[in-house]
Design a protein around this motif. Structure first.
Motif, short mmCIF file in Angstrom:
data_model
loop_
_atom_site.label_atom_id
_atom_site.label_comp_id
_atom_site.label_asym_id
_atom_site.label_seq_id
_atom_site.Cartn_x
_atom_site.Cartn_y
_atom_site.Cartn_z
N PHE A 70 0.84 -1.19 0.00
CA PHE A 70 0.00 0.00 0.00
C PHE A 70 0.87 1.25 0.00
O PHE A 70 0.51 2.27 -0.59
CB PHE A 70 -0.92 0.00 1.22
CG PHE A 70 -1.89 1.15 1.25
CD1 PHE A 70 -2.89 1.26 0.31
CD2 PHE A 70 -1.78 2.14 2.22
CE1 PHE A 70 -3.78 2.33 0.32
CE2 PHE A 70 -2.66 3.22 2.25
CZ PHE A 70 -3.66 3.30 1.29
N TYR A 72 1.70 1.89 -3.42
CA TYR A 72 0.49 2.35 -4.11
C TYR A 72 0.31 3.86 -3.90
O TYR A 72 -0.08 4.57 -4.83
CB TYR A 72 -0.74 1.60 -3.61
CG TYR A 72 -1.98 1.92 -4.39
CD1 TYR A 72 -2.27 1.25 -5.58
CD2 TYR A 72 -2.86 2.93 -3.98
CE1 TYR A 72 -3.40 1.56 -6.32
CE2 TYR A 72 -3.99 3.25 -4.72
CZ TYR A 72 -4.25 2.56 -5.89
OH TYR A 72 -5.36 2.88 -6.63
N TYR A 126 0.03 6.78 -6.57
CA TYR A 126 -1.12 7.67 -6.54
C TYR A 126 -0.70 9.11 -6.81
O TYR A 126 -1.36 9.84 -7.57
CB TYR A 126 -1.79 7.56 -5.17
CG TYR A 126 -2.98 8.46 -4.96
CD1 TYR A 126 -4.26 8.09 -5.38
CD2 TYR A 126 -2.85 9.69 -4.31
CE1 TYR A 126 -5.36 8.90 -5.17
CE2 TYR A 126 -3.95 10.52 -4.09
CZ TYR A 126 -5.19 10.11 -4.53
OH TYR A 126 -6.27 10.93 -4.31
N LEU A 148 -1.60 -4.64 0.78
CA LEU A 148 -2.95 -4.12 0.55
C LEU A 148 -3.99 -4.90 1.34
O LEU A 148 -4.93 -4.32 1.88
CB LEU A 148 -3.28 -4.16 -0.95
CG LEU A 148 -2.74 -2.99 -1.78
CD1 LEU A 148 -2.80 -3.32 -3.25
CD2 LEU A 148 -3.52 -1.73 -1.49
N HIS A 203 -9.63 5.27 -4.09
CA HIS A 203 -8.99 5.18 -5.40
C HIS A 203 -8.60 3.74 -5.69
O HIS A 203 -8.79 3.24 -6.81
CB HIS A 203 -7.76 6.10 -5.41
CG HIS A 203 -7.09 6.23 -6.74
ND1 HIS A 203 -6.13 5.35 -7.19
CD2 HIS A 203 -7.24 7.15 -7.75
CE1 HIS A 203 -5.71 5.72 -8.38
NE2 HIS A 203 -6.37 6.80 -8.75
N ALA A 204 -8.07 3.06 -4.67
CA ALA A 204 -7.65 1.66 -4.84
C ALA A 204 -8.86 0.75 -5.07
O ALA A 204 -8.80 -0.18 -5.88
CB ALA A 204 -6.87 1.21 -3.60
N TYR A 233 -7.95 -2.62 -6.89
CA TYR A 233 -6.84 -3.13 -6.08
C TYR A 233 -7.29 -3.57 -4.69
O TYR A 233 -6.57 -4.27 -3.99
CB TYR A 233 -5.75 -2.06 -5.95
CG TYR A 233 -5.08 -1.75 -7.27
CD1 TYR A 233 -4.11 -2.59 -7.79
CD2 TYR A 233 -5.43 -0.63 -8.02
CE1 TYR A 233 -3.51 -2.34 -9.01
CE2 TYR A 233 -4.84 -0.36 -9.24
CZ TYR A 233 -3.88 -1.21 -9.72
OH TYR A 233 -3.29 -0.96 -10.93
#
Length: 201
Positions: free
Chosen positions: A8, A11, A15, A48, A86-87, A92
């Protein structure tokens, strides 16, 4: 994305690089970056699948343990929620881990300190040492913030072309440093403020 092996933390870094992600202001970017720093200090290798209610509550407790107020902790969860959404949107995460989660953090009431008008007048009229021009300048700056009703950061970014001459006198037309919202200040209502502007020229 079942084959996505990044953490994450990675990620979040991606982002920031997404050209479709827009930030309202530099202060918003600063808030997101501060959140990222706190999260990396908490754990720099978060899978995640580990983003769940227990992890969110533990991170909240970690922030409280740093001495942050409840309101500040909740503020740093705002970018956390946005990035998680967003994930989820891009596949995701299967579901939003924030859904119906109690973070266990209470928003603290802000204690605001302020000066009474009499105290402002005292500050304006107090006799300063003749050799302390720095104190004189600091007083002028502070009083201008008082007259205009803005922060020192707004005063620092103030440009001469934002001080307009109207039929009544000087008017400041600018935007806040904190959120870039526009404002208009009829500074002509304060005789001393007009004197400070004239002297600053």
């Amino acid at each position: 994305k079942r084959n996505f092996s990044n953490t994450f933390n990675e990620y979040i870094e991606n982002y920031f690089k997404d050209p479709k992600v827009k930030f309202k202001s530099l202060n918003t970017v600063k808030k997101y970056k501060t959140f990222q720093k706190h999260l990396n200090n908490y754990n720099s290798n978060i899978p995640l699948r580990a983003i769940n209610e227990t992890m969110l509550q533990d991170f909240g407790s970690y922030l409280v343990g740093l001495g942050l107020s409840g309101s500040t902790v909740i503020k740093y969860f705002d970018p956390f929620k946005k990035i998680v959404k967003h994930a989820v949107k891009h596949g995701y995460l299967e579901k939003d881990p924030f859904y119906e989660v109690d973070l266990g953090v209470k928003r603290s009431k802000a204690k605001r300190d302020y000066l009474e008008i009499e105290e402002v007048i005292t500050l304006k009229d107090v006799q300063l040492p003749e050799n302390r021009l720095d104190l004189e300048e600091t007083r002028r700056h502070w009083l201008m913030c008082f007259y205009a009703g803005f922060y020192y950061s707004d005063l620092k970014k103030l440009k001469w072309d934002e001080i307009k001459s109207s039929d009544q006198g000087y008017v400041i037309v600018g935007s806040r440093f904190k959120n870039e919202q526009g404002y208009i200040v009829p500074i002509h209502k304060f005789k001393h403020a007009v004197g400070i502007i004239e002297g600053q020229k």
